[in-house]
Design an enzyme around this catalytic site. Structure first.
Site, PDB file in Angstrom:
ATOM      1  N   LYS A 166       1.419   4.183  -3.069  1.00 19.10           N
ATOM      2  CA  LYS A 166       1.215   5.614  -2.819  1.00 19.10           C
ATOM      3  C   LYS A 166       2.489   6.400  -3.122  1.00 19.10           C
ATOM      4  CE  LYS A 166      -3.073   5.431  -1.365  1.00 19.10           C
ATOM      5  NZ  LYS A 166      -4.155   6.054  -2.136  1.00 19.10           N
ATOM      6  N   TYR A 212       0.832  -1.205   0.000  1.00 16.54           N
ATOM      7  CA  TYR A 212       0.000   0.000   0.000  1.00 16.54           C
ATOM      8  C   TYR A 212       0.867   1.255   0.000  1.00 16.54           C
ATOM      9  CZ  TYR A 212      -3.553   3.370   1.525  1.00 16.54           C
ATOM     10  OH  TYR A 212      -4.395   4.452   1.606  1.00 16.54           O
TER      11      TYR A 212
END
Length: 227
Positions: free
Chosen positions: A136, A132
């Site tokens: 990002k 994750y």
């Protein structure tokens, strides 16, 4: 910077993710602000809003280039994002959280956009071992590579606000966040949850100021700027 740029005469905005939590508030703020004479929304479904300065484009995000003219805006507000659970796979998550924002940035940059404002997340790091956080970080890196006058990256912690879909774990964290906030001081302040309105207000204020260069704001900075 010209007087027209400062005062906002004739400025245009593009919102991606206007049917989401932060994007919806960004849209409301932009439509209420005369600094922008035109606000365009590119989304997979209609926002349900009507306004004389609002134009909506319903698009397949896998074929954004078919709607390239919609990306001719001064300020782009990108609030796209999903969860791995909702996406159903890492592949789809990567497409939504990385590929779509990067494609939008390139389309807008090619059409003269001046500023691109992007919501990512606390802990974003292109070199992270956490999937994750790595996604990002990669979207931050690739959007920043587009030669805009200004790129603003907002890294909120947990975003507080009413969501259309119920996320059980996130709902619990939202209830606990106000209790935990007093314990998060000093370097830990950036882990404090931030309200959806603060994120949206910060984005719009930054754009209105006509900032230049790459700006990165952590959660505590977003809360202060959007107060």
């Amino acid at each position: 910077m010209t007087d027209a740029d400062v005062e906002g005469r004739g400025r245009s905005a593009l919102v991606l993710g206007a049917t989401g939590l932060v994007g919806g508030l960004c849209l409301e703020l932009l439509l209420a602000d005369p600094a922008w004479s035109r606000v365009t929304v590119v989304a997979r479904r209609p926002s349900g809003r009507t306004h004389p300065r609002l134009a909506e484009v319903v698009a397949d995000f896998d074929r954004l280039e078919e709607h390239g003219d919609a990306f001719a805006a001064d300020d782009v507000f990108c609030c796209l994002g999903t969860t791995i659970r909702k996406a159903g796979s890492r592949e789809v998550f990567y497409r939504v959280d990385h590929d779509y924002p990067v494609a939008a940035a390139r389309l807008a940059g090619a059409r003269g956009a001046k500023r691109f404002l992007l919501v990512t997340a606390l802990g974003a790091d292109a070199g992270s071992r956490v999937f994750y956080n790595r996604v990002k970080g990669e979207v931050e890196r690739d959007v920043s590579a587009v030669p805009f006058e200004g790129v603003a990256i907002l890294r909120p912690s947990l975003i507080l606000g009413p969501r259309a879909e119920r996320r059980t774990a996130e709902h619990l964290f939202q209830r606990l966040a106000p209790l935990a906030a007093p314990l998060l001081v000093g370097p830990l302040r950036k882990y404090r949850a931030v309200h959806d309105g603060a994120v949206a207000r910060t984005m719009v204020r930054l754009a209105r100021e006509g900032f230049r260069g790459v700006r990165v704001l952590e959660s505590d900075e977003i809360a202060a700027a959007g107060a």
